[in-house]
Motif scaffolding. Structure first.
Motif, short mmCIF file in Angstrom:
data_model
loop_
_atom_site.label_atom_id
_atom_site.label_comp_id
_atom_site.label_asym_id
_atom_site.label_seq_id
_atom_site.Cartn_x
_atom_site.Cartn_y
_atom_site.Cartn_z
N ARG A 5 4.46 7.51 -0.66
CA ARG A 5 3.53 6.98 0.33
C ARG A 5 4.31 6.31 1.46
O ARG A 5 5.43 5.85 1.26
CB ARG A 5 2.58 5.97 -0.30
N SER A 65 0.27 -2.52 -1.38
CA SER A 65 0.57 -1.29 -0.63
C SER A 65 2.07 -1.16 -0.40
O SER A 65 2.63 -0.06 -0.51
CB SER A 65 -0.18 -1.28 0.70
N LEU A 95 -0.44 4.43 4.69
CA LEU A 95 -0.93 3.61 3.58
C LEU A 95 -0.82 2.12 3.92
O LEU A 95 -1.77 1.36 3.75
CB LEU A 95 -0.14 3.92 2.31
N VAL A 96 0.36 1.71 4.39
CA VAL A 96 0.57 0.29 4.69
C VAL A 96 -0.29 -0.15 5.87
O VAL A 96 -0.92 -1.22 5.84
CB VAL A 96 2.06 0.03 4.98
N SER A 125 -4.01 -0.22 4.83
CA SER A 125 -4.24 -1.29 3.85
C SER A 125 -4.24 -2.64 4.53
O SER A 125 -5.08 -3.51 4.23
CB SER A 125 -3.16 -1.25 2.76
N PHE A 131 -9.05 1.07 -2.01
CA PHE A 131 -7.61 1.33 -2.15
C PHE A 131 -7.37 2.71 -2.76
O PHE A 131 -6.42 3.41 -2.38
CB PHE A 131 -6.97 0.25 -3.01
N LEU A 162 -4.06 -6.34 -1.20
CA LEU A 162 -3.74 -4.98 -0.76
C LEU A 162 -2.46 -4.90 0.07
O LEU A 162 -1.76 -3.89 0.02
CB LEU A 162 -4.90 -4.40 0.06
#
Length: 621
Positions: free
Chosen positions: A341, A371, A345-346, A349, A121, A367
């Motif tokens: 972010r 996230s 990122l999402v 993750s 992460f 996560l």
């Protein structure tokens, strides 16, 4: 299947609706899109992307992110690195390593994640992303250097963060199979895969740059061919290594942006529109895909982790990376605060959460919700404070809409002086050093260069200017300038002098390529030049509750022409042959008026029956 068209329509309506509300209110668009998706998905249940798209959802999001990164790469010109290159390279190297280490430590010691999940992460957290940074920069209008640093960092670090996550995952996967595995067995093959992906993107860009100018692809197929190649490059590179496609499309975009392919300029409006649609759609899909069960793991430790991310991890990453650099401290602090972010990122993750769970790490499920929490908190915190922080640190660009004037003539110089007196940013652009002589002597802001030259985009910061007036001596050139900048500034914000009133060749240029015609009378180039030579001048008239528009018209000479009104906010609204802005109290009207006659001259004009509508003295032989 029946719900898919309805789902697509709802995603489009929510995404573009949020963008429109953001434009009207000045609120961050990304915050509104997150809120709209969350309300339509987990709160009301109107939108369920997983049920509608099933297994297609992940590749759809992946291709969307790839196209966004490619579009972002197309906006990166290497010449920008003259001012921000040192900072960008530091953030892309030292910053990635420092950010990865600090993010991992915060995940383990504060959030309570197990080390493998915390390290993976932490790698993903080095991304900021163009989908969130670019809208913030557009909204806040910060100065060129800090804006350039944040833009480059966002686009370059997106694929870097993805690779960091891949490295961590591959290491822990290999460790599960072979307990004695080392990083040496994992990192070199992944670095080689990233280099190969970058080469694929570079070769694809070179191929496009070779084929397009030579007419190998017809104009109407250039956009479809380009986007198809981008998707193919992304998919092929991902076959080499997971997430290597992000590296490939980023390199492809940056390469194309710096090869000087003139035929790509015509597709800029379309690719920008595609980027807006993709950003809107993906944000709605991701936030609508969130489930309340993803948030069941939240506790006070996660709250402290988010605070540490905002106030410790990001600031320390930037300040350590830029230590000893030439970037001023106020700009360092601004960059240290701004790190929202977004989609990458999402998306990453969510992908690795499932894989970590398969490897036996129970924290992998955390996560997904974490996230989203990071995205939401950073977007809200940075989106609502970017203007305030920029002002406090004095990195804010001009807040009043500026006026860009193309063509240095006595009339444009008189207009520039009038607008400068009203605190409106002005720039006169002309390719002739001789014609700019008067502007230099008068101390007016000027730029010597061809406005249509691509180099001007990089040497002249056009960000402060929301309105363009093309008023050179060449009417066709004025139309060409307006047509070129219409997609960038807006068709309703590019103006030019009309066709000459006495011209025998009216309507020689189609309205579709012309800018809005200045003055309700449609004065042309020679019309204003003649009147300027006769002594016509500009006059300011301030409206109030007691002194309205009708009163202002009565005070002006009969043949006067109103040019524009200036709102109290600094917004410029022009009187044109096709539209008249609605004047209100607090506005300042700028009019172009004839020389004022004295009382004796007026009486003589009435006796002789010659009112001289232009207000100029009769010419004598």
């Amino acid at each position: 299947m029946e719900s898919q068209p309805l789902t697509i329509a709802l995603i489009g309506a929510l995404g573009i609706g949020a963008q429109w509300i953001a434009w009207r209110t000045g609120w961050p668009a990304i915050v509104l899109m997150l809120f709209a998706g969350f309300m339509a998905g987990p709160v009301t249940g109107l939108l369920d992307p997983n049920a509608a798209f099933g297994d297609l959802l992940e590749p759809m999001i992946g291709i969307g992110v790839a196209l966004i990164l490619f579009e972002g790469g197309l906006s990166l010109d290497l010449r920008e690195l003259r001012h921000s290159g040192e900072a960008v390279w530091r953030l892309a190297t030292i910053g990635v390593l420092v950010g990865w280490a600090l993010g991992s430590a915060a995940g383990f010691y504060i959030a309570g994640l197990v080390w493998p999940v915390a390290i993976l992460f932490g790698g993903i957290l080095v991304v900021t992303g163009p989908t969130v940074v670019l809208p913030l920069l557009r909204q806040s209008k910060v100065q060129t250097r800090p804006g350039s640093i944040l833009k480059w960092e966002a686009i370059v670090n997106d694929p870097t963060g993805a690779l960091c996550a891949v490295i961590a995952y591959e290491y822990f996967r290999k460790l599960a199979d072979s307990p004695g595995a080392s990083l040496v067995e994992v990192v070199p093959p992944l670095i080689i895969a990233a280099i190969v992906a970058g080469l694929i993107g570079y070769v694809a860009a070179r191929m496009i740059a070779f084929l397009f100018p030579r007419g190998a692809v017809p104009e109407y197929l250039k956009v479809p061919v380009l986007f198809t190649v981008v998707i193919a490059v992304f998919v092929v590179s991902n076959k080499i290594e997971h997430e290597a496609g992000l590296v490939a499309v980023t390199v492809m975009g940056i390469t194309l942006a710096n090869l000087g392919v003139s035929s790509l300029r015509s597709i800029h409006p379309f690719k920008e529109n595609i980027a807006v649609l993709l950003v809107s759609g993906i944000f709605i899909i991701l936030s609508a895909s969130l489930e309340f069960s993803d948030m069941q793991y939240f506790n006070w430790r996660f709250g402290f982790f988010l605070l540490a991310l905002l106030f410790l991890v990001r600031p320390l990453t930037v300040l350590i990376s830029l230590l000893g650099s030439s970037v001023p401290w106020n700009e360092r602090l601004f960059v240290a605060w701004i790190a929202p972010r977004g989609i990458v990122l999402v998306a990453i993750s969510g992908l690795f959460a499932l894989r970590l769970t398969d490897l036996g790490y129970s924290d992998g499920n955390v996560l997904i919700g974490l996230s989203f929490a990071v995205v939401f908190v950073t977007i809200v915190a940075h989106g609502f404070t970017v203007d305030l922080v920029a002002k406090l640190l004095k990195v804010k660009g001009s807040t009043r809409p500026g006026l860009l004037i193309v063509g240095s003539t006595p009339w444009t110089m008189a207009l520039a002086k009038e607008m400068i007196a009203l605190k409106t940013p002005v720039m006169i652009v002309d390719s002739s050093w001789q014609r700019l002589g008067s502007a230099r002597r008068e101390g007016l802001p000027f730029y010597h260069g061809e406005i249509l030259n691509e180099a001007t985009e990089h040497n002249l910061d056009l960000t402060p200017f929301q309105v363009l007036v093309a008023a050179s001596d060449n009417e066709a050139y004025n139309a060409l300038v307006c047509n070129e900048f219409a997609h960038e500034i807006g068709r309703d914000s590019v103006y030019q002098l009309g066709e000459d009133v006495d011209s025998d060749d009216r309507h020689a240029l189609p309205d579709s390529i012309r800018g809005r015609a200045l003055f309700e009378s449609g004065f042309g180039v020679s019309d204003v030049n003649e009147r300027q030579a006769q002594g016509w001048t500009f006059r300011k008239t301030k409206l109030s509750e007691e002194f309205d528009f009708e009163d202002a018209k009565e005070r002006l000479p009969e043949s006067s022409n109103m040019l524009l009104l200036l709102r109290a906010s600094g917004r410029l609204r022009f009187f044109t042959h096709a539209a008249r802005p609605e004047p209100r109290a607090g506005d300042t009207i700028i009019s172009f008026i004839p020389p004022v006659m004295n009382t004796a001259e007026q009486a003589e004009a009435k006796r002789s029956g010659n009112s001289n509508p232009d207000g100029a003295k009769p010419q004598t032989a």
